[in-house]
Enzyme design. Structure first.
Site, PDB file in Angstrom:
ATOM      1  N   ASP A 127      16.450  14.618   9.504  1.00  0.00           N
ATOM      2  CA  ASP A 127      16.115  14.130  10.849  1.00  0.00           C
ATOM      3  C   ASP A 127      17.180  14.246  11.949  1.00  0.00           C
ATOM      4  O   ASP A 127      17.121  13.517  12.917  1.00  0.00           O
ATOM      5  CB  ASP A 127      15.500  12.727  10.787  1.00  0.00           C
ATOM      6  CG  ASP A 127      16.447  11.564  10.528  1.00  0.00           C
ATOM      7  OD1 ASP A 127      15.945  10.518  10.131  1.00  0.00           O
ATOM      8  OD2 ASP A 127      17.657  11.693  10.728  1.00  0.00           O
ATOM      9  N   CYS A 235      10.299  -1.439  13.306  1.00  0.00           N
ATOM     10  CA  CYS A 235       9.015  -2.133  13.209  1.00  0.00           C
ATOM     11  C   CYS A 235       8.137  -1.308  12.279  1.00  0.00           C
ATOM     12  O   CYS A 235       8.153  -0.083  12.336  1.00  0.00           O
ATOM     13  CB  CYS A 235       8.390  -2.234  14.605  1.00  0.00           C
ATOM     14  SG  CYS A 235       6.644  -2.679  14.632  1.00  0.00           S
TER      15      CYS A 235
HETATM   16 FE1  SF4 Z   1       6.184   1.017  17.383  1.00  0.00          FE
HETATM   17 FE2  SF4 Z   1       3.858  -0.225  17.749  1.00  0.00          FE
HETATM   18 FE3  SF4 Z   1       4.276   1.131  15.506  1.00  0.00          FE
HETATM   19 FE4  SF4 Z   1       5.584  -1.130  15.931  1.00  0.00          FE
HETATM   20  S1  SF4 Z   1       3.362  -0.913  15.704  1.00  0.00           S
HETATM   21  S2  SF4 Z   1       6.461   0.820  15.181  1.00  0.00           S
HETATM   22  S3  SF4 Z   1       5.861  -1.093  18.153  1.00  0.00           S
HETATM   23  S4  SF4 Z   1       4.193   1.989  17.574  1.00  0.00           S
END
Ligand code: SF4
Ligand code: SF4
Length: 369
Positions: A127, A235
């Site tokens: 990456d 996230c």
């Molecule tokens: Fe990003 Fe939304 Fe996925 Fe979380 S849910 S990683 S904020 S795209």
């Protein structure tokens, strides 16, 4: 050279890569989508993507005369989150930086190839090179690029790292993965707390918690801040809700998560030196202490964790403007009425026009509430 390919894939499997496939070097079909994405500014401050726009046109830009790409997948932790006050994306829960772990194995694959083809050009990447890895992985048959923009494999879901060996050796390409198994599902798009998908297959990184906690070195966008929830580094929501990730898979033995749970309040107490000692070899080093403390501050504010109040009050006097502003925001989330006096006191002593403006805005909002 089919035998060489099969032997190479066998060697990759022995090194822990659970998926492997060969793609011929060519211009990727999604180049125009990449250009539209960059033109829309969805890459935010990741200017290196814009700078290398041309280089994405062909793997030749990485290895001169490149003919083949061996695409590889190494699974990381896919179990549920441990009990912890703030969450870290699964890929970053190991004790060591995954780049180091994967590069060490790519080096062994490269050695294996060079023993057989001493004059070949071979390069392993994880990456950091201008390569549309997910597209080449799809062409190599590893899975499909899904609506949440991740590569998904029916057996392994999407909790894995992609890596590649680029070479001027001609290897027989594998059959591309042509079918998407997303079907009518939109769970990932619907569950993103910051609405970071303007449409399926397109991610506006500037709205994504992952980008904001890792790539953005400055103040987090106002519209994203309140949605940090319990995330402190990355996230996983749009992967957690994916039916293809429903059942946990085996994790590579070197990527097992650290046993210790993570308390953001503890992070707020770390000095620069303590932070370096503890995290220098982990993915947390990327945003450095400044970025990680900002994330921890916003996370405790978004979660309204009362145990953080004294640390936040101390951070109102931190030498970093970013941390002073973040601490003020979090104190106001915890209890705007109780902390107005602390913010007014900070305003009186504040020299930075930006922080002053920020404090005034927060105090103004508290008065209107
Ligand atoms: Fe990003 Fe939304 Fe996925 Fe979380 S849910 S990683 S904020 S795209
Ligand atoms: Fe595809 Fe549904 Fe998974 Fe999103 S959640 S990537 S739409 S299968």
């Amino acid at each position: 050279m089919p035998d060489m390919k099969e032997d190479l894939k066998q060697r990759a499997a022995e090194l822990g890569f659970v998926l492997s496939g060969v793609a011929a070097a060519a211009s990727p079909g999604r180049l125009s989508a990449l250009n539209r994405w960059l033109d829309s500014g969805f890459h935010g401050e990741m200017s290196y993507l814009e700078t290398r726009r041309e280089a994405y046109q062909h793997p030749n830009s990485i290895v001169d005369g490149c003919r083949s790409l061996l695409m590889l997948a190494l699974p990381y932790d896919s179990s549920g989150a441990k009990e912890q006050a703030s969450k870290i994306a699964r890929y970053a829960r190991g004790q060591n930086d995954y780049h180091d772990i994967i590069h060490a194995r790519l080096k062994r694959l490269k050695t294996w190839l060079l023993e057989r083809e001493p004059r070949a050009k071979v390069r392993g990447i994880v990456d950091t090179a201008p390569l549309l890895e997910r597209e080449f992985a799809e062409i190599a048959g590893l899975g499909w690029v899904a609506k949440n923009t991740m590569l998904i494999n029916r057996r392994w879901g999407s909790y894995f790292f992609l890596a590649a060996i680029l070479t001027d050796i001609e290897l027989t390409p594998d059959t591309p993965h042509e079918k998407s198994f997303c079907g009518t599902c939109t769970a990932c798009l619907d569950s993103c707390p910051t609405n970071a998908f303007p449409e399926p297959f397109v991610l506006d990184a500037t709205k994504c918690i992952s980008y904001q906690t890792i790539e953005n070195r400055d103040e987090v966008a106002k519209e994203v801040k309140p949605h940090f929830h319990d995330w402190m580094f990355g996230c996983d929501i749009c992967q957690e809700v994916c039916p293809w990730n429903k059942h946990p898979k085996e994790c590579d033995s070197e990527l097992l998560p650290e046993q210790e749970s993570f308390n953001p309040v503890e992070l707020l107490e770390l000095t620069e030196e303590e932070f370096r000692e503890r995290f220098r070899k982990t993915p947390f080093w990327r945003p450095r202490r400044r970025g990680m403390l900002r994330n921890a501050i916003l996370s405790v504010g978004a979660q309204k964790l009362p145990g953080a109040i004294s640390a936040l009050q101390r951070l109102l006097r931190d030498e970093e403007e970013l941390l002073r502003m973040s601490a003020a925001w979090s104190l106001m989330q915890l209890d705007a009425q109780s902390h107005q006096v602390a913010l007014q006191a900070a305003l009186v002593k504040e020299d930075s026009p930006e922080v002053r403006e920020n404090l005034r805005e927060l105090l103004g909002r508290a008065e209107q509430a």
